[in-house]
Write a protein that holds these residues in place. Structure first.
Motif, mmCIF file in Angstrom:
data_model
loop_
_atom_site.group_PDB
_atom_site.id
_atom_site.type_symbol
_atom_site.label_atom_id
_atom_site.label_comp_id
_atom_site.label_asym_id
_atom_site.label_seq_id
_atom_site.Cartn_x
_atom_site.Cartn_y
_atom_site.Cartn_z
ATOM 1 N N TYR A 177 1.071 -1.283 -0.107
ATOM 2 C CA TYR A 177 -0.176 0.401 -0.271
ATOM 3 C C TYR A 177 0.260 1.483 0.281
ATOM 4 C CZ TYR A 177 0.297 -1.622 4.794
ATOM 5 O OH TYR A 177 0.709 -2.128 6.442
ATOM 6 N N HIS A 188 -0.734 10.698 -0.454
ATOM 7 C CA HIS A 188 -0.963 11.162 0.612
ATOM 8 C C HIS A 188 -0.984 12.093 1.431
ATOM 9 C CE1 HIS A 188 -0.560 10.016 5.373
ATOM 10 N NE2 HIS A 188 -1.758 9.904 5.347
ATOM 11 N N HIS A 225 -2.420 -3.873 -2.281
ATOM 12 C CA HIS A 225 -3.111 -2.601 -2.024
ATOM 13 C C HIS A 225 -4.507 -3.381 -1.832
ATOM 14 C CE1 HIS A 225 -2.135 1.633 -2.818
ATOM 15 N NE2 HIS A 225 -3.063 2.029 -1.799
ATOM 16 N N GLN A 227 -8.256 -2.370 -2.570
ATOM 17 C CA GLN A 227 -9.171 -1.367 -3.583
ATOM 18 C C GLN A 227 -9.748 -0.470 -3.238
ATOM 19 O OE1 GLN A 227 -10.915 -3.522 -6.583
ATOM 20 N NE2 GLN A 227 -9.461 -5.044 -7.112
ATOM 21 N N ASP A 228 -9.876 -0.354 -1.916
ATOM 22 C CA ASP A 228 -10.608 0.642 -0.649
ATOM 23 C C ASP A 228 -10.428 1.201 -0.006
ATOM 24 O OD1 ASP A 228 -10.307 -1.418 0.702
ATOM 25 O OD2 ASP A 228 -11.837 -1.644 1.745
ATOM 26 N N ASP A 229 -8.514 1.193 0.010
ATOM 27 C CA ASP A 229 -7.968 2.093 1.039
ATOM 28 C C ASP A 229 -7.891 3.390 0.036
ATOM 29 O OD1 ASP A 229 -5.597 3.748 1.591
ATOM 30 O OD2 ASP A 229 -4.147 1.922 1.487
ATOM 31 N N LYS A 230 -8.673 4.164 1.126
ATOM 32 C CA LYS A 230 -9.316 5.743 1.886
ATOM 33 C C LYS A 230 -8.018 6.768 2.187
ATOM 34 C CE LYS A 230 -13.611 4.777 0.634
ATOM 35 N NZ LYS A 230 -12.983 3.951 0.187
ATOM 36 N N THR A 231 -7.565 5.716 2.669
ATOM 37 C CA THR A 231 -5.384 6.685 2.677
ATOM 38 C C THR A 231 -4.846 6.883 1.712
ATOM 39 O OG1 THR A 231 -6.500 6.016 5.438
ATOM 40 C CG2 THR A 231 -4.304 6.795 4.770
ATOM 41 N N PRO A 233 -4.809 6.356 -1.883
ATOM 42 C CA PRO A 233 -5.866 4.885 -2.699
ATOM 43 C C PRO A 233 -4.668 4.547 -3.339
ATOM 44 C CG PRO A 233 -6.008 7.224 -3.056
ATOM 45 C CD PRO A 233 -4.516 6.906 -2.007
ATOM 46 N N GLU A 235 -4.734 3.704 -6.626
ATOM 47 C CA GLU A 235 -4.198 4.825 -8.133
ATOM 48 C C GLU A 235 -2.469 4.755 -8.050
ATOM 49 O OE1 GLU A 235 -4.373 6.060 -11.387
ATOM 50 O OE2 GLU A 235 -5.579 5.684 -10.909
ATOM 51 N N GLY A 260 -8.758 -1.872 3.392
ATOM 52 C CA GLY A 260 -8.423 -1.011 4.316
ATOM 53 C C GLY A 260 -6.778 0.089 4.034
ATOM 54 N N HIS A 261 -6.123 0.309 4.587
ATOM 55 C CA HIS A 261 -4.650 1.175 4.317
ATOM 56 C C HIS A 261 -3.935 0.305 6.264
ATOM 57 C CE1 HIS A 261 -1.355 3.110 3.491
ATOM 58 N NE2 HIS A 261 -1.432 3.473 4.890
#
Length: 287
Positions: A177, A188, A225, A227-231, A233, A235, A260-261
């Motif tokens: 991640y 970030h 990684h 896909q729902d990592d909000k911290t 992304p 991308e 997540g992260h």
């Protein structure tokens, strides 16, 4: 009974960790202001050499923490312990956190430590009975940014000590991640602010957006990684992989739908495990 078992387990773990060698990176820490008190921000390296080495791959582990702290346990020592149990050598890096109060140029303090750690590891591994050693880097989150910096900035000797790119280049990269880019909306923001802020110029954004520094010599890379990592992304990983593909560099992206992260080695929200998949990928690489 349970309390006794847990007590014994923790004692065993603590004893195992304490048995590891702690290595000072420098006699005199470079890039330090004369008036700075760096007692709480001193770089160190922890070595994990198993009694029976089974594999030629050696890991420089770089924990994350947004360049504000370092997650030494679940993204550092726990990872090294597991690798040692499987016969891999590894080293955990406690790098300097960027600080304008302590460093003359805070932007390069972490990469100075990572480059120094890599060169020390290569020297130390040369003393170990290990034929054909390959020394790579495994970084998490902001530590993944530092690992990708190490993997793309090897043409620059941040110590100006005359080391060749081959001496500063990891043989492989594992980025968990990772923060890759400094571009707004994808990076970030905490890591960006701490490393190259509070004021930003385009030169620094390009320099530390490591997808923009990938070239034909960038090491093969395994990315992890959710896909729902909000911290951070996903991308970030997509962009790095896209550049690796552009240069036909061997890579793989292990993605989770949820997680997540900051899950470290164990994503409790999905049964699949990235760690052993990464080792399988590594052991099938052709260098």
């Amino acid at each position: 009974m349970l309390r006794t078992f847990l007590s014994l387990l923790m004692t065993a773990i603590f004893g195992f960790l304490q048995a590891q060698e702690r290595i000072a990176l420098y006699d005199t820490v470079p890039n330090t202001k004369d008036t700075a008190n760096i007692s709480n921000n001193t770089p160190e390296l922890y070595s994990y050499i198993p009694s029976k080495i089974k594999h030629p791959y050696v890991f420089l582990i770089i924990p994350g923490g947004g360049y504000t702290h370092i997650a030494m346990d679940h993204e550092g020592h726990q990872v090294a312990t597991r690798l040692a149990e499987q016969g891999y050598c590894s080293f955990v890096l406690k790098y300097r956190l960027p600080s304008a109060k302590q460093q003359m140029d805070k932007r390069i303090a972490p990469i100075q430590d990572a480059q120094r750690a890599l060169t020390l590891i290569k020297k130390k591994i040369a003393e170990v009975p290990l034929d054909g050693a390959k020394v790579g880097v495994l970084g998490f989150s902001a530590g993944g940014h530092l690992a990708s910096t190490l993997s793309t900035h090897f043409d620059t000797d941040y110590h100006q000590s005359g080391l060749a790119p081959a001496q500063l280049r990891p043989d492989f990269s594992v980025l968990v991640y990772p923060v890759i880019t400094m571009e707004e909306g994808i990076t970030h923001n905490g890591s960006k602010q701490k490393l190259i802020g509070p004021e930003f110029n385009q030169e620094d954004i390009v320099k530390f957006s490591n997808e923009q520094n990938v070239n034909s010599h960038t090491p093969p890379t395994f990315l992890i990684h959710a896909q729902d990592d909000k911290t951070v992304p996903i991308e970030n990983s997509y962009r790095y992989q896209q550049k690796l593909n552009q240069y036909n560099i061997s890579n793989s992206l292990f993605s989770y739908a949820i997680g997540g992260h900051g899950f470290g080695m164990h994503n409790k929200q999905e049964p699949r495990e990235w760690f052993n998949n990464m080792l399988d990928w590594l052991n099938n690489l052709k260098f």
